[in-house]
Scaffold this motif. Structure first.
Motif, PDB file in Angstrom:
ATOM      1  N   GLY A   9       0.823  -1.198   0.000  1.00  0.00           N
ATOM      2  CA  GLY A   9       0.000   0.000   0.000  1.00  0.00           C
ATOM      3  C   GLY A   9       0.860   1.252   0.000  1.00  0.00           C
ATOM      4  N   GLY A  10       0.212   2.411  -0.122  1.00  0.00           N
ATOM      5  CA  GLY A  10       0.950   3.656  -0.093  1.00  0.00           C
ATOM      6  C   GLY A  10       0.173   4.778  -0.713  1.00  0.00           C
ATOM      7  N   LEU A  11       0.903   5.857  -1.010  1.00  0.00           N
ATOM      8  CA  LEU A  11       0.313   7.057  -1.592  1.00  0.00           C
ATOM      9  C   LEU A  11       0.708   7.144  -3.061  1.00  0.00           C
ATOM     10  N   VAL A  12      -0.268   7.385  -3.912  1.00  0.00           N
ATOM     11  CA  VAL A  12      -0.004   7.467  -5.349  1.00  0.00           C
ATOM     12  C   VAL A  12      -0.906   8.539  -5.956  1.00  0.00           C
ATOM     13  N   GLN A  13      -0.455   9.149  -7.029  1.00  0.00           N
ATOM     14  CA  GLN A  13      -1.283  10.137  -7.721  1.00  0.00           C
ATOM     15  C   GLN A  13      -2.319   9.444  -8.592  1.00  0.00           C
ATOM     16  N   ALA A  14      -3.400  10.143  -8.834  1.00  0.00           N
ATOM     17  CA  ALA A  14      -4.436   9.614  -9.718  1.00  0.00           C
ATOM     18  C   ALA A  14      -3.822   9.239 -11.071  1.00  0.00           C
ATOM     19  N   LEU A  18      -0.411   0.688  -8.252  1.00  0.00           N
ATOM     20  CA  LEU A  18       0.140   0.045  -7.057  1.00  0.00           C
ATOM     21  C   LEU A  18      -0.125  -1.445  -7.175  1.00  0.00           C
ATOM     22  N   ARG A  19       0.737  -2.206  -6.534  1.00  0.00           N
ATOM     23  CA  ARG A  19       0.533  -3.653  -6.485  1.00  0.00           C
ATOM     24  C   ARG A  19       0.510  -4.086  -5.032  1.00  0.00           C
ATOM     25  N   LEU A  20      -0.591  -4.675  -4.625  1.00  0.00           N
ATOM     26  CA  LEU A  20      -0.726  -5.206  -3.275  1.00  0.00           C
ATOM     27  C   LEU A  20      -0.423  -6.695  -3.282  1.00  0.00           C
ATOM     28  N   SER A  21       0.205  -7.140  -2.217  1.00  0.00           N
ATOM     29  CA  SER A  21       0.481  -8.563  -2.056  1.00  0.00           C
ATOM     30  C   SER A  21      -0.008  -9.025  -0.698  1.00  0.00           C
ATOM     31  N   CYS A  22      -0.421 -10.268  -0.630  1.00  0.00           N
ATOM     32  CA  CYS A  22      -0.886 -10.852   0.624  1.00  0.00           C
ATOM     33  C   CYS A  22      -0.303 -12.259   0.711  1.00  0.00           C
ATOM     34  N   ALA A  23       0.391 -12.522   1.809  1.00  0.00           N
ATOM     35  CA  ALA A  23       1.012 -13.825   2.009  1.00  0.00           C
ATOM     36  C   ALA A  23       0.387 -14.518   3.208  1.00  0.00           C
ATOM     37  N   ASN A  83      -4.248  -0.481 -11.505  1.00  0.00           N
ATOM     38  CA  ASN A  83      -3.823   0.518 -12.478  1.00  0.00           C
ATOM     39  C   ASN A  83      -4.877   1.599 -12.619  1.00  0.00           C
ATOM     40  N   SER A  84      -4.478   2.708 -13.220  1.00  0.00           N
ATOM     41  CA  SER A  84      -5.396   3.827 -13.455  1.00  0.00           C
ATOM     42  C   SER A  84      -6.163   4.180 -12.187  1.00  0.00           C
ATOM     43  N   LEU A  85      -5.440   4.318 -11.116  1.00  0.00           N
ATOM     44  CA  LEU A  85      -6.075   4.555  -9.821  1.00  0.00           C
ATOM     45  C   LEU A  85      -6.784   5.900  -9.778  1.00  0.00           C
ATOM     46  N   LYS A  86      -7.886   5.918  -9.049  1.00  0.00           N
ATOM     47  CA  LYS A  86      -8.705   7.109  -8.893  1.00  0.00           C
ATOM     48  C   LYS A  86      -8.782   7.482  -7.410  1.00  0.00           C
ATOM     49  N   PRO A  87      -9.052   8.734  -7.118  1.00  0.00           N
ATOM     50  CA  PRO A  87      -9.187   9.127  -5.697  1.00  0.00           C
ATOM     51  C   PRO A  87     -10.225   8.285  -4.949  1.00  0.00           C
ATOM     52  N   GLU A  88     -11.266   7.863  -5.640  1.00  0.00           N
ATOM     53  CA  GLU A  88     -12.293   7.045  -4.977  1.00  0.00           C
ATOM     54  C   GLU A  88     -11.827   5.625  -4.665  1.00  0.00           C
ATOM     55  N   ASP A  89     -10.640   5.258  -5.112  1.00  0.00           N
ATOM     56  CA  ASP A  89     -10.063   3.967  -4.728  1.00  0.00           C
ATOM     57  C   ASP A  89      -9.383   4.033  -3.366  1.00  0.00           C
ATOM     58  N   THR A  90      -9.288   5.217  -2.805  1.00  0.00           N
ATOM     59  CA  THR A  90      -8.664   5.378  -1.497  1.00  0.00           C
ATOM     60  C   THR A  90      -9.429   4.598  -0.438  1.00  0.00           C
ATOM     61  N   VAL A 118      -5.034   7.653  -2.885  1.00  0.00           N
ATOM     62  CA  VAL A 118      -4.862   8.169  -4.237  1.00  0.00           C
ATOM     63  C   VAL A 118      -5.176   9.661  -4.212  1.00  0.00           C
ATOM     64  N   SER A 119      -4.188  10.453  -4.541  1.00  0.00           N
ATOM     65  CA  SER A 119      -4.377  11.897  -4.534  1.00  0.00           C
ATOM     66  C   SER A 119      -4.799  12.395  -5.922  1.00  0.00           C
ATOM     67  N   SER A 120      -5.587  13.447  -5.919  1.00  0.00           N
ATOM     68  CA  SER A 120      -6.089  13.987  -7.193  1.00  0.00           C
ATOM     69  C   SER A 120      -5.151  15.041  -7.762  1.00  0.00           C
TER      70      SER A 120
END
Length: 120
Positions: A9-14, A18-23, A83-90, A118-120
């Protein structure tokens, strides 16, 4: 016992990715369905994507065409490429796994969650 640990996870611009992993680790014979959920502040938890053991995937309408779920059965991991992250994905993203705990018996386990902003 079984533990699920998310990362990525983290902070990314619109428009970014990001790639999430779960182990999953612990006393695991097999894992059936694996899923990613998210919960934004003030909103109900939402199922984002799910994948069966044989790789059949399903997505929420809001993420279709942008997110891809995948899994590695031998290593008990599930990833979510966003991919193509949007602020509403926050939201806080959590993984879930149906883990075989005995003959024919499965139990659901949750990760602790990872924040995606996701910042706009």
């Amino acid at each position: 016992q079984v533990q699920l640990v998310e990362s990525g996870g983290g902070l990314v611009q619109a428009g970014g990715s990001l790639r999430l992993s779960c182990a999953a680790s612990g006393s695991i014979s097999s894992i059936n369905n694996m899923r990613w959920y998210r919960q934004a502040p003030g909103k109900q938890r939402e199922l984002v994507a799910a994948i069966t053991r044989d790789g059949t995937a399903n997505y929420a309408e809001s993420v279709k065409g942008r997110f891809t779920i995948s899994r590695d059965n031998p290593n008990n991991t599930v990833d979510l490429q966003m991919n193509s992250l949007k602020p509403e994905d926050t939201a806080v993203y959590c993984c879930y796994a149906d883990v075989q705990i005995g003959f024919g018996a499965y139990r659901g386990f949750w990760g602790q969650g990872t924040q995606v902003t996701v910042s706009s």
